[in-house]
Design an enzyme around this catalytic site. Structure first.
Site, mmCIF file in Angstrom:
data_model
loop_
_atom_site.group_PDB
_atom_site.id
_atom_site.type_symbol
_atom_site.label_atom_id
_atom_site.label_comp_id
_atom_site.label_asym_id
_atom_site.label_seq_id
_atom_site.Cartn_x
_atom_site.Cartn_y
_atom_site.Cartn_z
ATOM 1 N N LYS A 191 -3.788 12.444 -4.860
ATOM 2 C CA LYS A 191 -5.165 11.975 -4.818
ATOM 3 C C LYS A 191 -5.968 12.747 -3.785
ATOM 4 O O LYS A 191 -5.419 13.193 -2.776
ATOM 5 C CB LYS A 191 -5.218 10.482 -4.453
ATOM 6 C CG LYS A 191 -4.644 9.545 -5.510
ATOM 7 C CD LYS A 191 -4.778 8.109 -5.036
ATOM 8 C CE LYS A 191 -4.347 7.113 -6.063
ATOM 9 N NZ LYS A 191 -4.495 5.719 -5.591
ATOM 10 N N GLY A 197 -12.485 7.620 -7.434
ATOM 11 C CA GLY A 197 -13.086 7.875 -8.743
ATOM 12 C C GLY A 197 -12.299 8.833 -9.613
ATOM 13 O O GLY A 197 -12.792 9.330 -10.612
ATOM 14 N N GLU A 233 1.085 9.323 -3.303
ATOM 15 C CA GLU A 233 1.515 7.915 -3.372
ATOM 16 C C GLU A 233 2.517 7.743 -4.505
ATOM 17 O O GLU A 233 2.462 8.474 -5.498
ATOM 18 C CB GLU A 233 0.323 6.997 -3.692
ATOM 19 C CG GLU A 233 -0.604 6.674 -2.560
ATOM 20 C CD GLU A 233 -1.669 5.666 -2.995
ATOM 21 O OE1 GLU A 233 -2.327 5.115 -2.101
ATOM 22 O OE2 GLU A 233 -1.885 5.449 -4.210
ATOM 23 N N HIS A 241 -6.387 -3.597 -11.464
ATOM 24 C CA HIS A 241 -7.296 -3.289 -10.356
ATOM 25 C C HIS A 241 -7.955 -4.605 -9.961
ATOM 26 O O HIS A 241 -8.793 -5.123 -10.693
ATOM 27 C CB HIS A 241 -8.347 -2.276 -10.830
ATOM 28 C CG HIS A 241 -9.429 -2.020 -9.840
ATOM 29 N ND1 HIS A 241 -9.856 -0.744 -9.508
ATOM 30 C CD2 HIS A 241 -10.193 -2.851 -9.105
ATOM 31 C CE1 HIS A 241 -10.836 -0.834 -8.623
ATOM 32 N NE2 HIS A 241 -11.058 -2.090 -8.366
ATOM 33 N N ASN A 323 -14.315 0.031 -0.209
ATOM 34 C CA ASN A 323 -15.683 0.493 -0.474
ATOM 35 C C ASN A 323 -16.616 -0.162 0.542
ATOM 36 O O ASN A 323 -16.662 -1.388 0.646
ATOM 37 C CB ASN A 323 -16.097 0.131 -1.896
ATOM 38 C CG ASN A 323 -15.157 0.760 -2.917
ATOM 39 O OD1 ASN A 323 -14.765 1.909 -2.770
ATOM 40 N ND2 ASN A 323 -14.761 -0.016 -3.910
ATOM 41 N N ARG A 325 -19.829 -0.596 0.830
ATOM 42 C CA ARG A 325 -21.177 -0.739 0.256
ATOM 43 C C ARG A 325 -21.229 -1.994 -0.607
ATOM 44 O O ARG A 325 -20.170 -2.564 -0.909
ATOM 45 C CB ARG A 325 -21.475 0.484 -0.613
ATOM 46 C CG ARG A 325 -20.555 0.541 -1.823
ATOM 47 C CD ARG A 325 -20.790 1.732 -2.730
ATOM 48 N NE ARG A 325 -20.053 1.586 -3.971
ATOM 49 C CZ ARG A 325 -18.812 2.028 -4.153
ATOM 50 N NH1 ARG A 325 -18.182 2.643 -3.181
ATOM 51 N NH2 ARG A 325 -18.176 1.848 -5.300
ATOM 52 N N VAL A 328 -21.665 -2.223 -7.728
ATOM 53 C CA VAL A 328 -22.390 -2.495 -8.980
ATOM 54 C C VAL A 328 -22.074 -3.903 -9.457
ATOM 55 O O VAL A 328 -22.946 -4.664 -9.847
ATOM 56 C CB VAL A 328 -21.998 -1.462 -10.060
ATOM 57 C CG1 VAL A 328 -22.587 -1.836 -11.413
ATOM 58 C CG2 VAL A 328 -22.408 -0.063 -9.652
ATOM 59 N N ARG A 371 -21.401 -3.578 -18.377
ATOM 60 C CA ARG A 371 -22.330 -2.516 -18.013
ATOM 61 C C ARG A 371 -22.866 -1.893 -19.314
ATOM 62 O O ARG A 371 -22.095 -1.286 -20.068
ATOM 63 C CB ARG A 371 -21.655 -1.433 -17.183
ATOM 64 C CG ARG A 371 -21.085 -1.960 -15.858
ATOM 65 C CD ARG A 371 -20.628 -0.824 -15.011
ATOM 66 N NE ARG A 371 -19.847 -1.271 -13.859
ATOM 67 C CZ ARG A 371 -19.620 -0.510 -12.793
ATOM 68 N NH1 ARG A 371 -20.087 0.739 -12.764
ATOM 69 N NH2 ARG A 371 -18.907 -0.951 -11.771
HETATM 70 C C1 MV4 Z 1 -3.362 4.641 -8.687
HETATM 71 C C2 MV4 Z 1 -2.813 4.218 -9.915
HETATM 72 C C3 MV4 Z 1 -1.424 3.990 -9.964
HETATM 73 N N1 MV4 Z 1 -0.663 4.192 -8.868
HETATM 74 N N2 MV4 Z 1 -2.577 4.810 -7.617
HETATM 75 C C4 MV4 Z 1 -7.252 5.662 -8.135
HETATM 76 C C5 MV4 Z 1 -8.717 5.929 -8.332
HETATM 77 C C6 MV4 Z 1 -9.054 4.784 -9.192
HETATM 78 N N3 MV4 Z 1 -10.330 4.870 -9.824
HETATM 79 C C7 MV4 Z 1 -7.946 4.810 -10.174
HETATM 80 N N4 MV4 Z 1 -6.802 5.023 -9.378
HETATM 81 C C8 MV4 Z 1 -5.502 4.731 -9.611
HETATM 82 N N5 MV4 Z 1 -4.692 4.867 -8.563
HETATM 83 C C9 MV4 Z 1 -1.243 4.606 -7.711
HETATM 84 N N6 MV4 Z 1 -0.453 4.803 -6.616
HETATM 85 C C10 MV4 Z 1 -3.662 4.052 -11.036
HETATM 86 C C11 MV4 Z 1 -4.991 4.326 -10.884
HETATM 87 C C12 MV4 Z 1 -5.838 4.176 -12.058
HETATM 88 C C13 MV4 Z 1 -6.654 3.080 -12.171
HETATM 89 C C14 MV4 Z 1 -6.735 2.142 -11.134
HETATM 90 C C15 MV4 Z 1 -7.605 1.086 -11.279
HETATM 91 C C16 MV4 Z 1 -8.369 0.943 -12.428
HETATM 92 C C17 MV4 Z 1 -8.310 1.863 -13.428
HETATM 93 C C18 MV4 Z 1 -7.453 2.965 -13.314
HETATM 94 C C19 MV4 Z 1 -7.387 3.924 -14.325
HETATM 95 C C20 MV4 Z 1 -6.564 4.984 -14.179
HETATM 96 C C21 MV4 Z 1 -5.774 5.119 -13.028
#
Ligand code: MV4
Length: 477
Positions: A191, A197, A233, A241, A323, A325, A328, A371
């Site tokens: 990352k 994002g 990671e 999420h 975050n 801030r 949205v 959205r």
């Molecule tokens: C991750 C993950 C799985 N394992 N990190 C990081 C940025 C964020 N927008 C999405 N990210 C993710 N980080 C680890 N260690 C999976 C994602 C991810 C994701 C996370 C939350 C919501 C949607 C996502 C879509 C693709 C990947």
């Protein structure tokens, strides 16, 4: 005492100014009285949202606008307006000297950055504070600590906040990444330290791909954020999420306001959010909320903030990022708690106490936000143009946050968000039914929108059962 004009002029003459002592304040280092005039350093629906909060608080408002936004509603409804440059964001909404000048010539005593643009720019916050204009948000230090996603992991580890196995900070090269990967096992995710994002992100399943993926991630991160720093990671294959909304005042009171489920994303752009999460029970909410408060306290956080977690299939959660801030999707939290987060942001920025404690926060019913973007619902290609007709229904438990109207132009220069359609129901089933009804009775002609996709999501059995994760959209037929 250096006058405000001297300090602003000093800034405009040079890149940076020394931080001068702010106006007379209480011991907490905050101005005593409510702001008289707030400049909104943003546009679209969030600018209107902030103007609304200010009007209800009796605070005068200053709108800034690019030449493309001359006829926008946030300009029309503010008390004063300043053109800050041409359509391109870099020459207007991201142009710090223009924003500082606008604050100076209008005598604004505070600036609300909204989300996006300069909302998480520590330098912008620093310059405003140096010019004795209050930045409505956390300290530059907190913004910096959380803006560096690799440093944030280290800070959270030291604070006892659970993070996924991975590197301690950024990783200097592919060899070092290999060492770490051998220790934590595949799959891993690379990352970008300088931004979330999804840009500069690579999932790696085997050692043969690690070096090339590391270089690709560095290149993308450098292009997107001006920094090629990468961290590693352990990768969770199907996480959810879940993010916790926080509000903290300058007197040490930090409260969590429940969670939002934001797993329905496409290429890391959130599409639909809901509160509470169908998978979080009271016990897990309390655990995540208390960990989020611990994260905020670790950086002396003030104002509205969100701690994003990844929740695995075993109910274990891990810090992803914070975050600094207003987000949205803040309306779904407001709908289930009855709070006004933007008013709280403004109040705590003056040094006022929160006015509520953890025991005052009760989550009632269920809320969903869709959205509505000016995008093709299949290709997701932006669909700028003139909106010819615009009707979004109301009714019990319906809220629409928008700056759009018939005959308004959806510009290609900015994000494609037209409106946030938010509903509240006594339970999740009623919220889903209400959202479907609103989407079906919405009329937006002249641009394509994501409404058809939202209807497909709401009709999906897995979504309706609350059984979904961040890979949901990949599976939606
Ligand atoms: C991750 C993950 C799985 N394992 N990190 C990081 C940025 C964020 N927008 C999405 N990210 C993710 N980080 C680890 N260690 C999976 C994602 C991810 C994701 C996370 C939350 C919501 C949607 C996502 C879509 C693709 C990947």
């Amino acid at each position: 005492m250096v006058s405000r004009l001297d300090s602003v002029s000093a800034f405009l003459r040079s890149e940076r100014v020394d931080v001068v002592s702010p106006a007379p304040t209480e011991s907490s280092g905050r101005p005593r009285e409510m702001f008289q005039k707030v400049l909104i350093a943003n546009r679209g629906e969030i600018a209107l949202r902030i103007i609304s909060a200010c009007q209800e608080m009796g605070i005068r408002t200053v709108a800034v606008y690019s030449e493309a936004d001359r006829d926008s509603l946030h300009v029309r409804f503010a008390d004063e307006e300043v053109c800050i440059g041409p359509a391109k964001s870099a020459e207007s909404y991201l142009h710090i000297p223009a924003l500082i000048s606008a604050a100076e010539i209008t005598g604004a005593d505070a600036v609300h950055p909204g989300y996006g643009f300069l909302a998480e720019n520590a330098h912008f916050a620093e310059v405003l504070n140096a010019c004795k204009v209050r930045f409505i948000g956390p300290s530059p230090r907190a913004i910096r600590l959380m803006g560096d996603k690799a440093l944030a992991r280290t800070t959270m580890t030291e604070a006892g906040v659970p993070v996924l196995p991975g590197s301690d900070g950024a990783v200097e090269d592919a060899e070092r990444a290999e060492d770490i990967t051998k220790a934590i096992g595949f799959p891993v995710i690379l990352k970008a330290a300088a931004g979330g994002g999804g840009k500069g992100m690579r999932v790696v399943d085997r050692i043969e791909d690690l070096a090339s993926s590391f270089v690709a991630a560095q290149t993308e991160a450098e292009a997107a954020f001006g920094s090629s720093e990468i961290y590693v990671e352990k990768y969770l294959p199907k996480p959810r999420h879940i993010e916790i909304q926080l509000m903290a005042d300058a007197l040490g009171n930090t409260v969590y306001l429940g969670e939002r489920e934001c797993s329905i994303q496409r290429r890391h752009q959130k599409l639909l959010e809901e509160a509470p999460s169908p998978t979080v029970d009271d016990a897990l909410r309390k655990k995540m909320g208390e960990v989020a408060v611990k994260a905020a306290r670790a950086v002396d956080y003030e104002g509205a903030g969100t701690v994003e977690f990844l929740l695995d299939e075993n109910g274990k959660f891990y810090f992803m990022e914070m975050n600094t801030r207003i987000q949205v999707e803040h309306p779904v939290t407001e709908m289930v708690t009855g709070m006004d987060l933007v008013k709280d942001q403004i109040r705590v920025a003056t040094g006022e106490p929160l006015g509520y404690a953890q025991e005052d926060i009760v989550i009632r019913g269920a809320s969903i936000e869709c959205r509505i973007n000016a995008e093709d619902p299949v290709s997701f290609l932006p669909s700028p143009g003139t909106i010819r007709s615009f009707h979004i229904p109301g009714g019990p438990g319906v809220r629409v946050d928008t700056a759009a109207h018939a005959e308004c132009v959806v510009h290609p220069y900015y994000d494609s968000l037209i409106a946030k359609l938010v509903v509240h129901g006594r339970d999740r089933a009623e919220a889903i039914a209400r959202m479907r009804r609103c989407l079906r009775l919405t009329v937006i002609e002249g641009v394509k929108t994501t409404i058809p996709l939202h209807l497909r999501i709401l009709d999906d059995p897995e979504f309706r059962a609350g059984r979904y994760d961040t890979r949901f959209l990949e599976r939606l037929d």
